[in-house]
Design a protein around this motif. Structure first.
Motif, PDB file in Angstrom:
ATOM      1  N   GLU A  18       0.837  -1.206   0.000  1.00 29.04           N
ATOM      2  CA  GLU A  18       0.000   0.000   0.000  1.00 29.04           C
ATOM      3  C   GLU A  18       0.869   1.252   0.000  1.00 29.04           C
ATOM      4  OE1 GLU A  18      -2.967  -0.045  -0.631  1.00 29.04           O
ATOM      5  OE2 GLU A  18      -3.727  -1.998  -0.044  1.00 29.04           O
TER       6      GLU A  18
ATOM      7  N   GLU B 244      -5.044   5.090  -1.157  1.00 28.24           N
ATOM      8  CA  GLU B 244      -3.901   4.259  -0.749  1.00 28.24           C
ATOM      9  C   GLU B 244      -3.364   4.735   0.611  1.00 28.24           C
ATOM     10  OE1 GLU B 244      -3.952   1.799  -2.363  1.00 28.24           O
ATOM     11  OE2 GLU B 244      -4.134   2.134  -4.503  1.00 28.24           O
TER      12      GLU B 244
ATOM     13  N   HIS C 211      -5.412   3.127   2.967  1.00 28.14           N
ATOM     14  CA  HIS C 211      -5.065   1.702   3.047  1.00 28.14           C
ATOM     15  C   HIS C 211      -3.813   1.493   3.902  1.00 28.14           C
ATOM     16  CE1 HIS C 211      -7.342   0.849  -0.967  1.00 28.14           C
ATOM     17  NE2 HIS C 211      -8.118   1.305  -0.007  1.00 28.14           N
TER      18      HIS C 211
ATOM     19  N   GLU D 219     -10.099  -1.023  -4.304  1.00 28.98           N
ATOM     20  CA  GLU D 219      -9.207  -1.574  -5.326  1.00 28.98           C
ATOM     21  C   GLU D 219      -9.954  -1.882  -6.620  1.00 28.98           C
ATOM     22  OE1 GLU D 219      -6.493  -0.868  -4.581  1.00 28.98           O
ATOM     23  OE2 GLU D 219      -5.886  -1.460  -2.586  1.00 28.98           O
TER      24      GLU D 219
END
Ligand SMILES: [Fe+2]
Ligand SMILES: [Fe+2]
Lengths: 302, 182, 220
Positions: free
Chosen positions: A67, A120, A123, A201
Motif C-alpha cells: 500500500e 492508498e 489503506h 481496489e
C-alpha cells in the motif's frame, strides 16, 4: 524534484529493510511442496493451515508495504506527467532533463490518480492498524520493492497498465484471500477492513481499465504495447507462483471481483496462465539451484 | 557430545547465512536455564524457508527445524538470534513439560489439535518472556484468538496461560476447551 | 395561522447579503484560472513528494492532502465554463512568471532529509497564501451574483484550514533543534520573497484591489 523517481531511493525510516525481486528469487530455498510439473497439497492461505496466523501476519505486512508503494506510485503519476494543456509545465519540462515530454495526460486522469493516492494513504492507515492487531511490528518483514519498480514506467499508458491493472489487480486477489481468511477465522476486523479496501481496489482497477481504453482509443498499437507490458508485470507479480489458480499458491485469483473491475474473461484466463507459468518456472529454478548446491556439497565432501 | 550437550547440523550452511555456533550457544543457554537433563540434537533443514519444527524425545531431544524458524524476517536468509531463541525456547519448554510429568496424557505433537497447539504455545511464550527471551505477546494472542475465537473468554484464557507456571496437561487442555465456547 | 398571502420581504431580516461585488465575470474567471493552476501545482508537488519522505505519518498526510487539492482544482475547472470561459485550459495559467519561479523553488527539495523544507514551503507559505486569496475573494465578491463561487470557496477554505493545521503540527513535530528552526525560517523567507514578487496566488491584488494600476501587468 526529478521527473521520475528511482525505486532504490524510495524513502523509508530505519525500521524498514528493502529487498529486490532479484534478491528474492535468488533464494534457493522453496516453500513449494512439489517438483516442477507435479501438483501437491494445498498451500492456500486458510485458517486450517498450521502456520496460518504467522502466514497471515506476513501477508498483512506485505499488504502494508504494498500500500505504501501504491500510494507512492499514484502520487508520482500526479507529479511525473504533465496535464494536457499545461503550457508553463511544458516549457519547464523542455528546459529540464531532456526526458521525452510527449507524455501529457488528461486532467481527469490525474484527478483519478490523486483520488487513488488518498485511498492508498487510507489503506496504509488501515494496514498499520491491522498489523498491530495481528501482533506485527512495522518493518518486521522485508519489503519487496517490485511493485513500485514494475509499476513506474516513464510512459503514462504503460504505467497505468502496470499500476492500475497489474498491481491493483493483484491487490484484488490478495484482499479477496485475506477477506475470506478473516471471515473463516471469525476475525471481526480483518474481514471488515479487507472488504472496504477491496471496494477501493476494484475502483482503482476500473479507473485503469477505463483510461487505458479511452487514451488508446485511436491508437491500437499503443494499446497492444500496454497490454503486453501488463502481461509481463502480471507474471512478475505472481511472485513465482505465490498468486495463481493452483491450490499450491497461497493467494488465489479473484475472478468475480476482477470481472467487476473490468477485466474480460479472456484477460482473466491470460493472467491465470501467466501466473501458473510463473509457478512452474519458480519450481524449476528452485530445483536447479538446489541440485547445483548438492553438486557443490558433493565436490566439497569427496 | 556431553551428557547434556547440544549438537547442531549442518555445521556449515549453503542456502542461508546461518551460524551453527550461534545456534549452539543459544540452545546451550536455554538448556541450562530450563534445567534439561539430556542431550539436544538440532538438525536444520535449510532447503525450505518454512518454519516447522518437529521434536522427538528419547535419550536425547532431537529437534528438526526448517530454516524459517531461525530466520530474520527483515533480512531473508539471515539468522535472527531472537527468532532462534524464541523458536528453540518454545520447543524445549514443551519437551521439558513432557519430561517433568503432568503431561503424560498429552497427545503426541502431530496429534495435537490446532487449538491445543496454540494454547501450549501461549503457555510457553509467556514463560519464555519471563526468562528474558524477546517474544511479542500480541502475536501469540492473535494466534490464540485464531484458534479459540475472537471474544473475551478467549482473551481471558490467553492471559491465564501467559501468566501461568507449572500447569499440567489436564489444566492446560481445560483452559483451551472452555475458551472455545463463549 | 399566519396568512400565507401576506407580502414578505424577499430577503429575510437576517439575510444581509449585498449585491455589489469587487469582481466582474472576466476578473472572476481570471482569478479562478489562477487558483486552478496553483492547486494543480500543489497536488502535483504533494503527490511527487510522497515517495521522497521517510516519515510514515508525513507520507500518509501528503497522499491525503494531494487529493484535496486535486478536488479543489476540479471545482475551479468546473466553474470556469460557467464564467463564459469555454476553454478552461486557456485561463488555467499562473498569474505571472514570478509565480512559476515560486513553484519551481517550492518543488526543489527532493532529498529524504528535506522534509522540513517540503512542509514549510507548502504549509507556511503556499497554503497560507491560498487561505488569504480565497478569503479575500469570498469576502469581496458579490454575495448574490457569485454565490456558486462562494459555495466552492467555503468547501475549499474548510480543507485549506484543516490541512494548514495538519501541516503546521507536522512541522512543529519535526523542528527539534535550533538548526532545524533556522532551516525552516530561511526556506520560508526565501519562498515568501518569491511569493512577494508574484503578488499572491492570483498575482498582485490577490488580497487587494484587482483593478489598481500596475496589477496584473505581468499576467500571461
Ligand atoms: Fe490499496
Ligand atoms: Fe489501490
Amino acid at each position: 524534484m526529478r521527473k521520475f523517481f528511482p525505486v532504490e531511493e524510495l524513502a523509508r525510516d530505519e525500521r524498514f529493510n528493502q529487498v529486490t525481486m532479484k534478491e528474492r528469487m535468488a533464494d534457493p530455498r522453496s516453500g513449494l511442496p512439489s517438483a516442477p510439473g507435479e501438483r501437491s497439497r494445498s498451500n492456500r492461505l486458510v485458517p486450517s493451515r498450521p502456520d496460518a496466523s504467522q502466514a497471515a501476519r506476513a501477508l498483512m505486512h506485505g499488504i502494508f508495504v504494498g500500500e505504501i508503494q501504491a500510494l507512492e506510485g499514484a502520487g508520482r503519476t500526479c507529479h511525473d506527467f504533465r496535464t494536457a494543456g499545461d503550457s508553463a509545465r511544458r516549457a519547464q519540462d523542455d528546459a529540464h532533463d531532456g526526458v521525452d515530454t510527449d507524455d501529457a495526460v488528461p486532467f481527469a486522469l490525474k484527478l483519478d490518480m490523486a483520488r487513488q493516492a488518498w485511498d492508498e494513504a487510507r489503506h496504509v492507515e488501515i494496514s498499520v492498524k491491522l498489523s498491530d492487531w495481528m501482533g506485527s511490528e512495522i518493518g518486521e518483514f522485508a519489503e519487496n520493492t517490485v511493485l513500485f519498480q514494475a509499476a513506474c514506467s516513464t510512459d503514462p499508458i504503460l504505467r497505468l497498465a502496470g499500476v492500475n491493472r497489474a498491481l491493483e489487480g493483484l491487490a484484488i486477489d490478495v484482499f479477496t484471500t485475506m477477506k475470506e481468511f478473516g471471515d473463516l477465522a471469525g476475525d471481526p476486523f480483518l474481514e471488515f477492513c479487507e472488504d472496504w479496501m477491496l471496494a477501493d481496489e476494484v475502483t482503482h482497477v476500473k479507473m485503469g481499465s477505463d483510461w487505458l481504453r479511452r487514451v488508446t482509443e485511436h491508437d491500437p498499437e499503443r494499446r497492444k504495447k500496454a497490454l503486453e507490458f501488463q502481461g509481463v508485470v502480471d507474471k512478475l507479480f505472481s511472485y513465482g507462483g505465490t498468486r495463481s489458480d493452483s491450490q499450491e499458491s497461497p493467494i488465489g485469483l479473484a475472478r468475480r471481483f476482477r470481472e467487476l473491475a473490468g477485466f474480460s474473461d479472456h484477460e482473466v484466463e491470460e493472467i491465470a496462465e501467466v501466473s501458473l507459468a510463473a509457478l512452474e518456472e519458480r519450481k524449476a529454478a528452485v530445483a536447479a539451484m538446489q541440485s547445483a548446491a548438492r553438486d557443490v556439497e558433493q565436490l566439497a565432501g569427496g | 557430545m556431553s551428557a547434556t550437550g547440544v549438537t547442531v547440523t549442518p555445521q556449515r550452511f549453503q542456502f542461508v547465512h546461518f551460524d551453527a555456533e550461534l545456534i549452539q550457544r543459544v540452545a546451550e543457554s536455554l538448556v541450562a536455564a530450563l534445567g534439561l537433563d539430556r542431550p539436544v540434537v538440532i538438525e536444520v533443514d535449510e532447503t525450505t524457508p518454512l518454519a516447522r519444527i518437529d521434536v522427538t524425545i528419547d535419550d536425547a531431544v532431537t529437534i528438526r527445524v526448517e530454516s524459517g524458524a531461525f530466520e530474520d524476517t527483515r533480512r531473508p536468509r539471515h539468522q535472527s538470534e531472537q527468532a532462534t531463541a524464541a523458536s528453540l525456547g518454545r520447543v524445549l519448554l514443551r519437551a521439558r513439560d513432557r519430561l517433568l510429568g503432568g503431561f503424560g496424557e498429552a497427545p503426541a505433537d502431530d496429534r495435537l489439535t490446532l487449538a491445543q497447539t496454540a494454547a501450549w504455545n501461549a503457555y510457553c511464550a509467556g514463560r519464555l518472556a519471563r526468562l528474558g527471551v524477546h517474544v511479542a505477546p500480541q502475536r501469540w494472542q492473535y494466534d490464540f484468538r485464531n484458534r479459540h475465537g475472537f471474544h473475551d473468554l478467549a482473551d481471558v484464557a490467553f492471559e491465564r496461560l501467559w501468566a501461568s507456571d507449572g500447569l499440567t496437561w489436564g489444566e492446560l487442555d481445560e483452559i483451551s476447551r472452555t475458551a472455545q465456547h463463549p | 395561522m399566519a396568512d400565507p398571502y401576506q407580502p414578505r420581504s424577499p430577503f429575510a431580516p437576517w439575510d444581509r447579503r449585498e449585491l455589489p461585488g469587487m469582481f466582474d465575470v472576466e476578473e472572476s474567471a481570471r482569478r479562478i484560472g489562477n487558483y486552478k493552476w496553483a492547486e494543480i501545482k500543489l497536488f502535483e508537488a504533494l503527490g511527487g513528494w510522497v515517495a521522497t519522505v521517510p516519515e510514515l505519518d508525513v507520507k500518509m498526510r501528503l497522499g491525503t492532502h494531494c487529493y484535496k487539492h486535486a478536488w479543489h482544482s476540479e471545482l475551479w475547472h468546473k466553474r470556469l465554463p460557467e464564467l463564459r470561459e469555454m476553454n478552461p485550459d486557456r485561463l488555467t495559467q499562473p498569474p505571472n512568471d514570478a509565480m512559476v519561479h515560486f513553484v519551481e523553488a517550492l518543488t526543489e527539495p527532493e532529498a529524504a532529509e528535506q522534509t522540513i523544507e517540503k512542509l514549510v514551503g507548502v504549509y507556511r507559505v503556499f497554503i497560507p497564501h491560498f487561505v488569504a486569496a480565497y478569503t479575500f475573494h469570498k469576502n469581496n465578491t458579490s454575495q448574490i451574483t457569485d454565490a456558486p463561487t462562494i459555495r466552492s470557496l467555503h468547501f475549499v477554505l474548510q480543507d485549506e484550514m484543516d490541512d494548514w493545521r495538519d501541516g503546521e503540527m507536522l512541522i512543529q513535530s519535526l523542528l527539534r533543534t535550533p538548526d532545524d528552526v533556522a532551516r525552516a525560517s530561511a526556506h520560508q523567507a526565501r519562498l515568501e520573497q518569491m511569493m512577494l514578487d508574484a503578488g499572491g496566488i492570483a498575482g498582485p491584488g490577490s488580497i487587494g484591489n484587482p483593478y489598481a494600476a500596475g496589477n496584473g501587468a505581468t499576467t500571461h
